[in-house]
Design an enzyme around this catalytic site. Sequence first.
Site, PDB file in Angstrom:
ATOM      1  N   SER A  37      -7.575   4.448  -0.689  1.00 19.90           N
ATOM      2  CA  SER A  37      -7.362   2.999  -0.711  1.00 19.90           C
ATOM      3  C   SER A  37      -8.649   2.219  -0.944  1.00 19.90           C
ATOM      4  CB  SER A  37      -6.716   2.534   0.595  1.00 19.90           C
ATOM      5  OG  SER A  37      -5.386   2.988   0.687  1.00 19.90           O
ATOM      6  N   HIS A  81      -2.058  11.086  -0.533  1.00 16.83           N
ATOM      7  CA  HIS A  81      -1.824  10.265  -1.714  1.00 16.83           C
ATOM      8  C   HIS A  81      -1.499  11.149  -2.913  1.00 16.83           C
ATOM      9  CE1 HIS A  81      -4.644   6.885  -0.020  1.00 16.83           C
ATOM     10  NE2 HIS A  81      -3.626   7.164   0.782  1.00 16.83           N
ATOM     11  N   THR A 136      -8.121  -1.849   2.359  1.00 17.09           N
ATOM     12  CA  THR A 136      -7.667  -2.777   1.319  1.00 17.09           C
ATOM     13  C   THR A 136      -8.143  -4.203   1.541  1.00 17.09           C
ATOM     14  OG1 THR A 136      -5.769  -1.360   0.819  1.00 17.09           O
ATOM     15  CG2 THR A 136      -5.670  -3.639   0.056  1.00 17.09           C
ATOM     16  N   HIS A 149      -1.724   2.773  -4.860  1.00 21.18           N
ATOM     17  CA  HIS A 149      -1.508   4.195  -5.146  1.00 21.18           C
ATOM     18  C   HIS A 149      -0.178   4.555  -4.517  1.00 21.18           C
ATOM     19  CE1 HIS A 149      -2.335   4.899  -0.947  1.00 21.18           C
ATOM     20  NE2 HIS A 149      -3.457   4.199  -1.075  1.00 21.18           N
ATOM     21  N   ASP A 194       0.834  -1.206   0.000  1.00 20.87           N
ATOM     22  CA  ASP A 194       0.000   0.000   0.000  1.00 20.87           C
ATOM     23  C   ASP A 194       0.870   1.258   0.000  1.00 20.87           C
ATOM     24  OD1 ASP A 194      -1.900   2.108   0.866  1.00 20.87           O
ATOM     25  OD2 ASP A 194      -3.233   0.424   1.215  1.00 20.87           O
TER      26      ASP A 194
END
Length: 455
Positions: A97, A414, A150, A326, A57
Site C-alpha cells: 500500500s 496482495h 495510504t 491493489h 484499499d
Amino acid sequence: MFKKLSIIALGTGLILGAGGGWVQQADAQKPDWAGKGKPDHAGPKEKVENVIYMIPDGFNADYATNYRWYKGEDAVWDEHLKGLHKTYSEDSRVTDSAAAGTAMASGVKTTNGTVGLDEEGNEVETILEASEDQGKSTGLVATSTITHATPAVFASHVESRDNEAEIAKQMLANDVDVMLGGGKDFFVPESEGGEQEENLIEQAKEEGYTSVETQEELMDADDIDVEDGEKLLGLFADGPLNPEIDRESTEQPSLSDMTERSIDVLEQDKDGFFLMVEGSQIDWAGHDNDPTWAMKDTEAFEQAVEKAIEFAEEDGNTLVVIAGDHETGGMTVGSNGVYDTKPELVKDVTATGAAMAEELNEDRSNVEEVVEDHTPFDLTEEDVQTIQEAEDPKMAINHYISDEALVGWTSSAHTGVDIPVYAYGPQSDSFSGLLDNTDLPKIMAEAMKIDLADK
C-alpha cells in the site's frame, strides 16, 4: 447539508503525447466496458475546482462483482467505470500500500514500504501538497489509523510506513485541514500510552484544530471556517476504527459520516479542495479471507461514495475518482468447482472471523455454538473438527463461511492484478483506458490546472 460541490475522479482517459503533455484518447480507443450510456459530462475541459479521491484499499473487479451479487443490484460506481490501472511498484510486480499509494498520490513509482519518497530517497510532491500550494483546502479520511500507509503518502515523507509517530508529526506540519480516522496513540505522549514525546493533539489545538473523538462530537462540530484558518482533527480510536460490522456498538462514526463532514468543512474554501477518502479495511478483510468483513466494509465505502457523488451532482465542478490501490486475497467469484456464487448469504453473519475466533474457549469445544450463533449456517461434524484442529481458527472459520457463500481466495497477501478506475464529474472521461497508477494524480492535476512536480 452540502453548499457547494467539487470534482470526484474515478479514472482517466488521458495518454502521454509525443510532446510530453496529456492528451485525450479518441473514443475509438476506449474499451467496450469503459462505462455505459451517456458520458457524465459533455466536454473534456470543464472546470474542476474540487477533487474527491476515493480509495477502496484491496478492491478489484472480483470484489466489485461479488458485492453486486451481495447487494442485489448495481453499485453506485458501476455506471461510472472508465478503465483499469496497473499497480506494480518500483521493486516488485506485486505492490504494497505504501508504494501504490505514493504512485497514486505523486505520480512517481517507489519501492514497497516507502512513503512519499522516490526509489533514491528524494521527497516527491503529492497531489494534496500541490493543491495546498494552489490555495485549496485539503482533507484525509480513513478507517485505519490516519497515519497508516495510504493516508500517510499524501502528507508525509518517510523511509518506512511503520514510522507512524513521525508520520503524525509531518501530517500536522503539512497543515492538512481535515484529518479523520483512528490512530490517537500516534498523537499522544508515552505518559498517556502513546508513541510521542509531546502531546500532538494539544499542539494541534494551538494551531487552530478542533479536536473530536466521537461520532456525536464530529456531527456537532459546527462553525469550522477553513477560510479563517480553522481545521478539524478527529481521532476516534487509539488504533484503527472497528470493522463496519460492529461499528454501531461504538461511538465511532461511519465512513459516510466522516466523508459528509469533511465535505461540509472543505467546501467553504472559495479556492476549492482536495479530499482523499480510504475504505481501509476492505484490504484487511482480504488478508483474513473474510467475505463478511469484505462485503460489509465495501457497503460502508459505497455509502461514502454516494455522499461524494451527491455533492458532485449539486456542485457541478467536483471530480470524484474511485480506484483501489491493489487487490488483496485473490478473491474469486465462485469456488470449489461450483458454477455459482452466493455472497448474499453473508448478510446474516454478525461477526468477523477474528471476532468469532476470540470467543472460542481454550480447547475449542464451543466451535459449533459460536459459529452457529453468528451465522445462518449449520456445521457438520467435519466442519467442527476442521476448525478445532486448524492452526489458525480465524482463517478456518473464514474459509468455512467463504465455502458456504461460494467465494474463493487464492492468497492471504496482495496480488498484482489490474484495478478498475471509476470517475464522475467534469473531465471524468480522461480516466478511460488502461492506465498506470502514476497517471491518476497527473490527470487530476491537469484537471485542476495545478503543477505536480518532484520536490
